[in-house]
Design an enzyme around this catalytic site. Structure first.
Site, PDB file in Angstrom:
ATOM      1  CB  SER A   1      -1.083   0.009   1.382  1.00 29.29           C
ATOM      2  OG  SER A   1      -1.944   1.086   1.393  1.00 29.29           O
TER       3      SER A   1
ATOM      4  CE1 TYR B   1      -4.989  -2.317   5.029  1.00 29.88           C
ATOM      5  CE2 TYR B   1      -3.634   0.125   4.568  1.00 29.88           C
ATOM      6  CZ  TYR B   1      -4.121  -0.692   4.183  1.00 29.88           C
ATOM      7  OH  TYR B   1      -4.063  -1.220   2.402  1.00 29.88           O
TER       8      TYR B   1
HETATM    9  P1  NAD Z   1     -11.533  -6.199  -0.861  1.00 28.64           P
HETATM   10  O1  NAD Z   1     -12.078  -6.249   0.883  1.00 28.64           O
HETATM   11  O2  NAD Z   1     -12.072  -6.450  -1.767  1.00 28.64           O
HETATM   12  O3  NAD Z   1     -10.432  -7.478  -0.840  1.00 28.64           O
HETATM   13  C1  NAD Z   1      -9.804  -8.634   0.234  1.00 28.64           C
HETATM   14  C2  NAD Z   1      -9.712  -9.964   0.077  1.00 28.64           C
HETATM   15  O4  NAD Z   1      -9.037 -10.265   0.824  1.00 28.64           O
HETATM   16  C3  NAD Z   1     -11.236 -10.235  -0.042  1.00 28.64           C
HETATM   17  O5  NAD Z   1     -11.552 -10.545  -1.081  1.00 28.64           O
HETATM   18  C4  NAD Z   1     -10.935 -10.580   1.551  1.00 28.64           C
HETATM   19  O6  NAD Z   1     -12.533 -12.117   1.284  1.00 28.64           O
HETATM   20  C5  NAD Z   1      -9.243 -11.461   1.218  1.00 28.64           C
HETATM   21  N1  NAD Z   1      -9.306 -11.780   2.656  1.00 28.64           N
HETATM   22  C6  NAD Z   1      -9.307 -11.509   3.739  1.00 28.64           C
HETATM   23  N2  NAD Z   1      -9.638 -12.113   4.810  1.00 28.64           N
HETATM   24  C7  NAD Z   1      -8.651 -13.074   4.430  1.00 28.64           C
HETATM   25  C8  NAD Z   1      -7.852 -13.850   4.623  1.00 28.64           C
HETATM   26  N3  NAD Z   1      -8.214 -14.257   6.070  1.00 28.64           N
HETATM   27  N4  NAD Z   1      -7.842 -14.832   3.802  1.00 28.64           N
HETATM   28  C9  NAD Z   1      -8.047 -14.888   2.737  1.00 28.64           C
HETATM   29  N5  NAD Z   1      -8.422 -13.512   1.678  1.00 28.64           N
HETATM   30  C10 NAD Z   1      -8.258 -13.359   2.870  1.00 28.64           C
HETATM   31  O7  NAD Z   1     -10.026  -4.674  -0.832  1.00 28.64           O
HETATM   32  P2  NAD Z   1      -9.022  -4.441  -1.814  1.00 28.64           P
HETATM   33  O8  NAD Z   1      -9.241  -3.019  -2.068  1.00 28.64           O
HETATM   34  O9  NAD Z   1      -9.270  -5.425  -2.989  1.00 28.64           O
HETATM   35  O10 NAD Z   1      -7.696  -5.075  -0.957  1.00 28.64           O
HETATM   36  C11 NAD Z   1      -6.677  -6.149  -1.719  1.00 28.64           C
HETATM   37  C12 NAD Z   1      -5.590  -6.126  -1.110  1.00 28.64           C
HETATM   38  O11 NAD Z   1      -5.192  -4.704  -1.125  1.00 28.64           O
HETATM   39  C13 NAD Z   1      -5.157  -5.283   0.508  1.00 28.64           C
HETATM   40  O12 NAD Z   1      -4.270  -6.199   0.326  1.00 28.64           O
HETATM   41  C14 NAD Z   1      -5.022  -4.067   0.809  1.00 28.64           C
HETATM   42  O13 NAD Z   1      -4.975  -3.604   1.479  1.00 28.64           O
HETATM   43  C15 NAD Z   1      -4.518  -3.551  -0.663  1.00 28.64           C
HETATM   44  N6  NAD Z   1      -4.790  -2.498  -0.675  1.00 28.64           N
HETATM   45  C16 NAD Z   1      -6.169  -1.902  -1.034  1.00 28.64           C
HETATM   46  C17 NAD Z   1      -6.227  -0.219  -1.378  1.00 28.64           C
HETATM   47  C18 NAD Z   1      -7.190   0.601  -1.477  1.00 28.64           C
HETATM   48  O14 NAD Z   1      -7.122   1.624  -1.642  1.00 28.64           O
HETATM   49  N7  NAD Z   1      -8.281  -0.060  -1.944  1.00 28.64           N
HETATM   50  C19 NAD Z   1      -4.856   0.234  -1.041  1.00 28.64           C
HETATM   51  C20 NAD Z   1      -3.923   0.171  -1.121  1.00 28.64           C
HETATM   52  C21 NAD Z   1      -3.897  -1.667  -0.324  1.00 28.64           C
END
Ligand code: NAD
Length: 269
Positions: free
Chosen positions: A154, A167
């Protein structure tokens, strides 16, 4: 120039929604067989929908339920995937959660849950992937590299984030995990990198984009003036996993519309 992941098997954790689903679709469209990991019975329907999109477009893969913070479940996932597809070439450590709280009110459960998925989950999956890469060795019919790991980190691996200490700490640690693995296994031709998304429109940050006021305030942080989409991350993941990126290892690539240029300084600070 073509990004090709043909003959390769990729595990994408947390691929039933958001960024993970975008990555799974991009890797599949580049020719990889994709394992769409999801965490619970509840997310099976979403995972199946991602798989259907992939197969409808001519790709292939399978869904696999596994909680990445559980050592037993991660070991079993790798064993089952290897037994179904012979090996694994690409791991995308994407699963992640937030449990936000003002620091003095943050419970140990909130801390442990976030570290458990965002950091320990990435450790466990990377460990099993590297064991398999080393067992198989380099197979030039698949890739010049012995294996590729992409950590989804991130912008908060470098931007402190009040109210999100668990986080931000998990993502800062992912940066060191990634660099250490790249250093430790570079000689084995294993490439390890991170993608650091800025604001991507997914369920994890719905509060930041679901009303016009929230979106307006979010866009003030983004010089490029749009929220990112999962395919913005998927495109980079496909490139990074491919042999076109063979000299890229040990680095964090920020995909954030310029967020890390610190937009609030654009008028002189
Ligand atoms: P999201 O909530 O759509 O996706 C997260 C996914 O992780 C979901 O499919 C969830 O079911 C899965 N998950 C949660 N706990 C789990 C576990 N114990 N085992 C297996 N799967 C699990 O959110 P996203 O934005 O797609 O996040 C994906 C990644 O991107 C994360 O690591 C998040 O920190 C990172 N991220 C997202 C953003 C953003 O702006 N959306 C920014 C920076 C980083």
């Amino acid at each position: 120039m073509e990004i090709s992941l043909r003959n390769q098997v990729a595990i994408v954790t947390g691929a039933s929604s958001g960024i993970g689903s975008g990555i799974a679709k991009s890797l599949a469209s580049a020719g990889a067989v994709v394992i769409i990991n999801h965490s619970s019975e509840r997310s099976l329907v979403e995972a199946q929908a991602v798989l259907k999109e992939i197969t409808d477009a001519g790709g292939s893969g399978m869904t696999y339920q596994c909680d990445v913070s559980s050592e037993d479940e991660v070991v079993k996932m790798f064993r089952d995937v290897i037994s179904a597809y012979q090996t694994v070439d690409i791991l995308v450590n994407n699963a992640g959660i937030q449990k936000d709280a003002e620091f003095t009110k943050m419970t140990l459960d909130q801390w442990n849950a976030v570290i458990g998925v965002n950091l320990t989950g990435q450790f466990l999956c990377a460990r099993e992937a590297i064991k398999e890469f080393l067992r198989r060795g380099i197979d030039p019919s698949r890739s010049i590299a012995c294996g590729k790991i992409i950590h989804i980190s991130s912008v908060h691996e470098i931007i402190p984030w009040a109210g999100h200490a668990n986080y931000a700490s998990s993502k800062g640690a992912v940066r060191m995990l990634m660099q250490t693995l790249a250093q430790e296994y570079g000689a084995n031709k294993i490439r390890v990198n991170s993608i650091c998304p800025g604001a991507i429109q997914t369920p994890i940050n719905k509060g930041a984009w679901s009303t016009p006021e929230a979106l307006d305030s979010l866009l003030k942080l983004i010089p490029y003036n749009r929220i990112g989409q999962p395919e913005d991350i998927g495109n980079m993941a496909a490139f990074l996993a491919s042999d076109l990126a063979d000299y890229i290892s040990g680095t964090s690539i920020f995909i954030d519309g310029g967020m890390t240029t610190f937009e609030s300084f654009s008028t002189g600070g």
